[in-house]
Enzyme design. Structure first.
Site, mmCIF file in Angstrom:
data_model
loop_
_atom_site.group_PDB
_atom_site.id
_atom_site.type_symbol
_atom_site.label_atom_id
_atom_site.label_comp_id
_atom_site.label_asym_id
_atom_site.label_seq_id
_atom_site.Cartn_x
_atom_site.Cartn_y
_atom_site.Cartn_z
ATOM 1 N N HIS A 164 0.857 -1.201 0.000
ATOM 2 C CA HIS A 164 0.000 0.000 0.000
ATOM 3 C C HIS A 164 0.884 1.238 0.000
ATOM 4 C CE1 HIS A 164 0.495 0.999 4.355
ATOM 5 N NE2 HIS A 164 0.456 -0.305 4.561
ATOM 6 N N ASP B 220 -0.456 4.393 0.777
ATOM 7 C CA ASP B 220 -0.900 5.388 1.758
ATOM 8 C C ASP B 220 -0.138 5.188 3.058
ATOM 9 O OD1 ASP B 220 -2.479 2.963 2.309
ATOM 10 O OD2 ASP B 220 -3.451 4.190 3.829
ATOM 11 N N GLU C 290 -5.159 1.692 3.101
ATOM 12 C CA GLU C 290 -5.040 0.631 4.098
ATOM 13 C C GLU C 290 -4.978 1.186 5.509
ATOM 14 O OE1 GLU C 290 -3.246 -2.166 6.858
ATOM 15 O OE2 GLU C 290 -2.355 -0.290 6.198
#
Length: 454
Positions: free
Chosen positions: A90, A92, A156
């Site tokens: 991920h 983020d 996430e």
């Protein structure tokens, strides 16, 4: 590390990996537009997509997920008849928290004392770089022996479930024979580890109202119900005197069988101050991996600076509850909500809102993929046997993928060993760990392809 062609290739690629991680860390990709511009996350998503295209991935797409964020998908076809492996990471990140507490800027990758510091360096932008390194090494040494799908999530850390919902609506998209989740970590720096269990989680917003407005604490204090005091009493009901989590009806006595976590190591990893006691009872592994844990993540109340002598009319909090494998998160939420209702004092008005949730996860460690990874890790970490541990954190997507693809094998590896201090200030990644795990992942893909041909 004893050199082999794949290891030598990855070693030569490390300067490029550092430059790319520097670019990716520079995006302030916190998936909360109230804190950071949406354009920062979009920039990171586009960077990931461009990187996949440069490696020859097909069908590269920015997936608009229901929570308003974007996940990045790409497909790299392998030899005819080869198995398909899904690689996950991920882009983020958690917010940097206290900017002043960072020794170097949170969004500038900075080398210091042999580590690379920056938000997301380990969790989990470094995980995406790990996937790239493994694939590049294979391409330089005969080709990638499997078909590869890559999915890089954009939310996430927020727990809002956008990718889970998208996957459920498009069940064919992420179908694979084996799934490698690059968002876990070694139990100890230099100790190769796969994570076999994850706790599930829920986030619940709590709001208490008691009055039509704040009142003078001298004229009304002692009789008028104080919402902040009510909130404090309510939150305190979630812990026993020893700090153990106590949610009415939720079991908290399970035992972890397997790799143990020495208390001295935990105290050092968690940076517990001298003389301060740990909370709960049982072994460290019991408390981290086999039992529920409640945490108050934030409280809405006046800060000390600027506070007035008032009885407060309203107060709120955000509560996290982690639940171990074997506990259904939906049932845990019901128990938590019932507990909060039952323990709200003074007939105060209580509002509850579930703002995120995910189920716990338990892998099948007897699968052929685990044997392939164990062999790969022995090469990448000479003299070390692969360890199997739990992790107290949550990756809600794991259960979604298990539900969608029950025959798929799943392994969790990654860069978030204790020294990485993920989610805290001064997060960092060990470049040596990045290098070794990239070697392990590349060798795993070779071993796994061979096992499927056998």
């Amino acid at each position: 590390m004893s050199q082999n062609p794949i290891a030598e290739t990855i070693a030569s690629l490390m300067p490029r990996a550092k430059a790319e991680l520097t670019e990716l860390v520079a995006f302030q990709s916190v998936a909360d537009w109230a804190q950071f511009p949406q354009s920062e996350s979009e920039g990171a998503a586009n960077w990931v997509a461009d990187a996949l295209r440069a490696e020859g991935f097909q069908d590269v797409a920015l997936l608009d997920t229901p929570d308003g964020t974007q996940s990045v998908y790409g497909f790299l076809p392998g030899p005819e008849g080869a198995p398909t492996v899904l690689l996950y990471a991920h882009y983020d990140v958690q917010p940097p928290l206290d900017d002043d507490a960072w020794i170097s800027p949170a969004f500038e990758l900075t080398e210091r004392d042999g580590r690379w510091y920056g938000r997301g360096a380990a969790d989990c932008k470094g995980g995406f770089i790990m996937h790239l390194l493994a694939l590049r090494a294979l391409k330089a040494n005969g080709g990638v022996p499997v078909s590869v799908k890559v999915i890089v999530e954009g939310s996430e850390e927020q727990g809002t479930g956008g990718l889970q919902q998208y996957a459920e609506a498009h069940p064919e998209l992420l179908a694979a024979d084996t799934i490698v989740i690059g968002d876990a970590g070694n139990f100890r720096l230099g100790l190769p580890t796969v994570t076999a269990t994850l706790r599930g989680m829920t986030l619940v917003k709590v709001k208490i109202d008691t009055l039509g407005g704040n009142l003078h604490s001298g004229m009304f204090g002692g009789v008028a119900p104080d919402a902040l005091a009510a909130l404090i009493r309510l939150l305190d009901s979630l812990r026993a005197a020893d700090g153990s989590t106590t949610v009415d009806g939720l079991a908290a006595d399970a035992v972890w069988e397997g790799l143990q976590y020495p208390e001295a190591d935990f105290r050092a990893d968690a940076r517990v101050l001298d003389g301060v006691g740990l909370i709960g009872e049982g072994t460290i592994a019991d408390r981290l991996w086999a039992r529920p844990a409640v945490t108050v993540l934030g409280i809405d109340c006046p800060p000390v600076i600027g506070a007035t002598p008032s009885v407060h009319a309203s107060a709120g909090a955000l509560i996290s509850l982690r639940v171990p494998p074997g506990v259904d998160t939906t049932e845990a939420i019901k128990l938590l909500e019932a507990h909060l209702v039952a323990h709200t004092p003074w007939q105060a008005k209580l509002e509850l809102e579930v703002v995120g949730q995910g189920q716990p996860f338990q892998a099948d460690t007897t699968s052929p993929a685990y044997a392939s990874m164990a062999e790969a890790m022995q090469v990448a970490y000479p003299g070390q046997e692969m360890q199997v541990s739990g992790m107290g954190g949550s990756i809600p997507l794991c259960n979604t993928l298990t539900s969608l693809y029950p025959e798929a094998e799943m392994l969790l590896i990654g860069l978030s060993e204790p020294e990485a201090q993920i989610h805290a200030v001064n997060e960092s990644v060990s470049p040596e760990e990045l290098e070794r795990l990239s070697v392990a992942e590349a060798l795993f893909l070779v071993n796994y392809a061979e096992s499927k041909r056998a």
